[in-house]
Design a protein around this motif. Structure first.
Motif, PDB file in Angstrom:
ATOM      1  N   GLU A 107       0.144   1.257   3.851  1.00 17.86           N
ATOM      2  CA  GLU A 107      -1.323   1.090   3.805  1.00 17.86           C
ATOM      3  C   GLU A 107      -1.921   0.732   5.159  1.00 17.86           C
ATOM      4  OE1 GLU A 107      -3.916   1.204   1.693  1.00 17.86           O
ATOM      5  OE2 GLU A 107      -3.001   1.381  -0.277  1.00 17.86           O
TER       6      GLU A 107
ATOM      7  N   HIS B   9      -2.725   9.374   6.710  1.00 21.44           N
ATOM      8  CA  HIS B   9      -2.124   9.952   5.510  1.00 21.44           C
ATOM      9  C   HIS B   9      -2.379  11.456   5.400  1.00 21.44           C
ATOM     10  CE1 HIS B   9      -2.489   5.622   4.749  1.00 21.44           C
ATOM     11  NE2 HIS B   9      -1.301   5.785   4.198  1.00 21.44           N
TER      12      HIS B   9
ATOM     13  N   PRO C  73      -4.915   5.945  -0.726  1.00 25.27           N
ATOM     14  CA  PRO C  73      -4.933   4.796   0.178  1.00 25.27           C
ATOM     15  C   PRO C  73      -6.339   4.185   0.220  1.00 25.27           C
ATOM     16  CG  PRO C  73      -3.981   6.725   1.249  1.00 25.27           C
ATOM     17  CD  PRO C  73      -4.559   7.185  -0.042  1.00 25.27           C
ATOM     18  N   GLU C  74      -6.402   2.910   0.458  1.00 22.19           N
ATOM     19  CA  GLU C  74      -7.678   2.197   0.447  1.00 22.19           C
ATOM     20  C   GLU C  74      -8.716   2.846   1.367  1.00 22.19           C
ATOM     21  OE1 GLU C  74      -9.194  -2.209   1.615  1.00 22.19           O
ATOM     22  OE2 GLU C  74      -7.305  -2.084   0.479  1.00 22.19           O
TER      23      GLU C  74
END
Length: 172
Positions: A84, A89, A116-117
């Motif tokens: 993270e 990504h 992902p955040e």
């Protein structure tokens, strides 16, 4: 990597209306290297060890500018993908897609559902779509079975892209 080195590497980036201001040869000379792929791999491993998101980005810029073969990056990128603490990504999935290797399957499957955040805002699910298209390019039964499983997904974007890939493969 120092801020000055990051600026040097950012000079390799082409943006609309803004051509690169540096060459890969200038970057290699600064780092005392002759092989861009080897430099990118060394910098990527170092950035991963230090969990430095900015330096991960810099290493991937060097990799792209040097035209480094993605094969050398399979192991570190599959290890890096689920972390993270970075923002690369989508670039990782794009690189893995170019490999068309069955070894990328677990990472690509993860990318179809995990958000992902830093990508939580993306309603178009670009990361998942890239992963599904990469799965569509993978040969073999396992990729087909994953795509078949995705065609019944609750997310319409995932379903539609899985169906497109199955159709493209002639497996619908």
């Amino acid at each position: 990597m120092s801020p000055e080195e990051q600026d040097l590497v950012m000079g390799l980036v082409f943006a609309p209306g803004s051509p690169p201001t540096r060459t890969i040869d200038e970057v290699l000379a600064h780092f005392g290297e002759t092989d861009g792929g080897a430099l990118a791999l060394r910098l990527l491993r170092d950035a991963m060890e230090r969990r430095d998101a900015d330096d991960v980005e810099m290493a991937l810029i060097i990799k792209a500018a040097a035209g480094a073969p993605p094969d050398d990056f399979l192991e570190p990128l599959t290890v890096l993908f689920p972390a993270e603490w970075h923002r690369e990504h989508e670039d990782i999935v794009s690189t893995l897609a170019r490999l068309r290797s069955p070894e990328t399957l677990p990472t690509l499957v993860l990318a179809t559902h995990w958000v992902p955040e830093h990508l939580d805002w993306d309603e178009n699910r670009a990361l998942a779509v890239k992963a599904i298209w990469a799965l569509g390019a993978l040969p073999g039964r396992q990729a087909r079975e994953v795509l078949e499983g995705l065609r019944d997904d609750e997310d319409e974007i995932i379903r539609e892209n899985a169906l497109r890939q199955l159709a493209r493969r002639g497996e619908l």
